[in-house]
Write a protein that holds these residues in place. Structure first.
Motif: not given
Lengths: 442, 162
Positions: A49-55, A72-80, A405-410, A438-441
Motif C-alpha cells: 500500500l506504499h503510495r509515496g506519502f512522504e515524497k 494514513l490511519n483511515y479508522v481514526s483520521p482525526l488523530i492523524n 507510524a505506531p503500527c510499523f514497529h508493532i 495506510g500508516e504502515l506503508d
C-alpha cells in the motif's frame, strides 16, 4: 529470493498468507515455514500500500498536504490531522484557542474509540465472534454519525486545521453525541458479557503471542500494545498536549502482554475515552458568537452586490461545507492572524483586503512559511505514539516530512510473536496488532 | 535542566565527540560523528541515561546543500520521560553507517526503509533489502534528485523456482 526461502529447511512446507487473504486486512504478505500446523519461521513483507506519502508531501504546501494525513490511519483520521497540525503549531509557536482545544480532545477521543472498535471488531470476527463484530460496528456507526454531523465527512475529515479547527461543533451536536456515548457504553457492556469469560475466546487469546515488557520496549511498541505488556507509557500523560492535563483519566495496563491483554486494554481504554469526552463537554467554554451558530444572514451574491457600493456588514450565508466557520465564530476556534489560517470567506467575498489575504495565503511561495529548523511532535494515536518529524527550509513546502507510524514497529515484531504458534493463532495476533496499511506503508 | 544532565553525562563520557545543537523549541539535540554512533548509542541505552526505546530513525537528504545525508535518531527514556534527537552526517563518498539492529530490534525494519528510500548501507545489518519497494526498483525515491513522477521500467516476470 526471499530470506525465508534461503533459510527454510528442506522438509518444511512454505506457504503464503496474503497479500490478498481475507484476514490480512490492508494487504500484507506473511510467508510461513510450517511444520505441520506450527509456524517454525516466518517473513513479513509489507509495502503493498506504499503510495509515496512522504515524497508527495515534500511537493505540497503545508496547508495542502493536510488531506493526505486523513489517509494514513483511515479508522481514526482525526488523530492523524491532529498530529500533523500540532507539529506545525509547535514549529510556528502558536496555540489554538481553548474551545478549539476541547473540540480537538472530543474528536480525538471519539476517533480513538472508533479505532479500537474497528481493531477489536476485526480481531473478534476472525475468531468467529460475528455477533461481537456487528455490535462493535453498530457503536462505530453512531460515532461516525456524530463525526459526520460536525466535520461533514465520515473518514476523510480534514477537520483539524493549523491554528484550530475548520468549523465549530454542530449546534445540535449534543443529541448525536449522547447517543453515540450511550450506544458505545451498551456495546462495551454487552461485549464484556459475551467475551470476557468466554471459553473459546480465552483459549484462543490467552498466552498467545506474548510480548514481555523488554521485548515490547525493544521493538518500540507504543499505545495499547505496550500497555498490555505492563509498561505505563501514554503520550497524553507523559507529554500532555491540548488540555489532557486538566482531565481525569486512568491508563489501563495489562500484565502478560498476550492477545487477551491487548483486547482488555483496548476495552478499558474506550471506557476512559468516554469519560474524557464527558468531562471535556462539561468543561468546554461556550461559544462567544453573539448571533449563535448558523444564524441566518444574507446570500453571498447579495453581499457581493452590496459590497460594490459600501462595506457589507451583514452576516453572509456560507455554503453548507463552510458552515460553522462564520466570521464571528472564528475567534473561538482559530488563532488570530492572517498568516496561519484561511481568511474568513465573508471578507474574501466582499472586500478587497479579504481577497488579497486569500490570494496571499494560497499563492505558491506565500502562505504558511515556518522558520528554518526541524521539529518532532507526537500525540497518542489509536495504535500508539503517532509522531511527525518535519524539516523546514523556510519555504512554504516541507523539506522533509517523516511519519512515525505506531503500527510499523508493532508489525515488525510479528515474526517473533507468531513463532512457535499455530496458524490459527496468527489471525488474532495479527488482529491485535491493529495493522493499518495506510500508516504502515505510507 | 534534565536536558543538561543527559548532555553533561554524554560530554563527560565522550569528551570532544558530542556537540550540542541549540534548539529554539527546547528539544534536546546532539550531533555526533558516524564512527562513534555505536558506542554512543550503547551508552545512551544503558545506565545512567536509560534511553531504552528507539522511537524513530530516519534520514534527510542534504546532498545539494551540504553534500551529505543526515541520519536522525529519536530515542525515548521511559524511566525519565525524556526524548533525545541524535544526528549524524553520512558523506556522499561513503554511503554507509553502523546498524543499530543489535541494540534495538525495530531498527531492522527502520534501517531497511532508509536503505530503500535513500540507498544508505547499514554495516552489520542482518538482512539489507528494500522494505516497501520491490526487487528491481531503480533509484532511491526519497532522494531529492528523484523526480516526483518518474516512471519505472517494467520488470520481467519472475521465474518460478522449485
Amino acid at each position: 529470493m526471499n530470506r525465508i526461502q534461503k533459510e527454510a529447511r528442506k522438509e518444511s512446507l512454505l506457504i503464503n498468507m496474503g497479500p490478498s487473504h481475507p484476514a490480512m486486512h490492508g494487504t500484507i504478505r506473511i510467508m510461513l515455514e510450517l511444520d505441520g500446523e506450527v509456524v517454525k519461521n516466518s517473513e513479513v513483507e509489507v509495502g503493498y500500500l506504499h503510495r509515496g506519502f512522504e515524497k508527495t508531501c515534500e511537493h505540497k504546501t503545508y496547508f495542502n498536504l493536510l488531506p493526505y494525513t486523513d489517509r494514513l490511519n483511515y479508522v481514526s483520521p482525526l488523530i492523524n490531522n491532529l498530529a500533523y497540525v500540532m507539529t506545525m503549531e509547535k514549529m510556528l509557536e502558536i496555540e489554538a484557542p481553548e474551545r478549539a482545544q476541547y473540540i480537538r480532545v472530543i474528536m480525538s477521543e471519539f476517533s480513538r474509540i472508533s479505532d479500537h472498535l474497528t481493531a477489536l471488531a476485526a480481531m473478534t470476527m476472525e475468531c468467529g465472534a460475528f455477533t461481537v463484530f456487528l455490535y462493535y460496528i453498530q457503536a462505530r456507526e453512531e460515532i461516525w454519525n456524530f463525526i459526520e454531523q460536525t466535520t461533514g465527512a465520515r473518514m476523510t475529515t480534514s477537520y483539524i486545521r493549523i491554528g484550530g479547527v475548520r468549523a465549530d461543533l454542530h449546534p445540535d451536536f449534543k443529541g448525536l453525541m449522547d447517543k453515540a456515548i450511550k450506544v458505545t457504553r451498551r456495546v462495551l457492556k454487552d461485549v464484556k458479557g459475551l467475551l470476557n469469560k468466554n471459553k473459546i475466546w480465552i483459549d484462543r487469546t490467552r498466552d498467545v503471542a506474548v510480548a514481555n515488557p523488554e521485548m515490547a520496549v525493544n521493538y518500540g511498541f507504543t499505545g495499547p500494545c505496550l500497555r498490555a505488556s505492563g509498561v505505563s507509557y501514554d503520550v497524553r500523560k507523559a507529554h500532555p498536549y491540548l488540555v489532557y492535563d486538566q482531565l481525569e483519566f486512568e491508563v489501563p495496563l495489562g500484565d502478560k502482554g498476550d492477545n487477551f491483554d491487548r483486547y482488555m486494554v483496548r476495552m478499558k481504554e474506550m471506557e476512559q475515552s468516554l469519560k474524557i469526552i464527558e468531562q471535556a463537554v462539561e468543561k468546554m467554554p461556550a461559544s462567544s458568537s453573539r448571533a449563535g451558530l448558523m444564524a441566518k444572514g444574507i446570500e453571498p451574491d447579495e453581499a457581493i452586490k452590496a459590497s460594490r457600493t459600501k462595506k457589507a456588514e451583514e452576516r453572509v450565508n456560507l455554503s453548507p461545507n463552510l458552515q460553522g466557520s462564520e466570521k464571528d465564530v472564528r475567534p473561538d476556534i482559530l488563532v488570530k492572524g492572517k498568516k496561519y489560517t484561511v481568511p474568513p470567506k465573508e471578507d474574501t467575498y466582499t472586500n478587497i483586503e479579504g481577497l488579497i489575504n486569500h490570494f496571499k495565503f494560497f499563492m505558491s511561495g506565500h502562505g504558511i512559511r515556518p522558520p528554518k529548523g526541524d521539529v518532532y511532535f507526537s500525540v497518542e494515536g489509536g495504535n500508539g505514539e503517532l509522531g511527525f518529524y518535519i524539516v523546514s527550509d523556510g519555504t512554504d513546502k516541507p523539506y522533509r516530512l517523516h511519519l512515525r507510524a505506531p503500527c510499523f514497529h508493532i508489525v515488525s515484531a510479528l515474526e517473533e510473536m507468531i513463532k512457535g504458534h499455530y496458524i490459527a493463532d496468527i489471525i488474532p495476533t495479527f488482529g491485535s496488532t491493529n495493522m493499518i496499511g495506510g500508516e504502515l506503508d505510507r | 535542566m534534565e536536558n543538561k544532565k543527559v548532555i553533561d553525562a554524554l560530554t563527560k563520557a565522550f569528551p570532544g565527540k558530542v556537540t550540542e545543537v541549540p534548539d529554539r523549541l527546547g528539544d534536546t539535540i546532539v550531533r555526533i560523528e558516524k564512527d562513534d554512533l555505536l558506542i554512543i548509542m550503547d551508552f545512551l541505552k544503558n545506565r545512567p541515561c536509560e534511553f531504552t526505546m528507539l522511537l524513530d530513525l530516519t534520514c534527510v537528504d542534504y546532498l545539494s546543500s551540504k553534500g551529505c545525508f543526515e541520519m536522525v535518531y529519536h530515542l525515548f527514556s521511559i524511566s525519565s520521560n525524556k526524548r533525545i534527537r541524535i544526528k549524524s552526517e553520512v558523506r556522499k563518498n561513503e554511503l554507509d553507517i553502523d546498524s543499530l539492529s543489535d541494540l534495538w530490534k525495530n531498527a531492522n525494519w527502520l534501517e531497511r526503509e532508509v536503505f530503500d528510500m535513500f540507498g544508505i548501507n547499514f554495516k552489520g545489518h542482518p538482512d539489507m533489502r528494500r522494505l516497501f519497494m520491490y526487487e528491481g526498483f531503480e533509484g532511491y525515491p526519497l532522494c531529492k534528485d528523484y523526480p516526483l513522477r518518474k516512471r519505472q521500467p517494467k520488470i520481467p516476470l519472475r521465474k518460478i523456482t522449485k
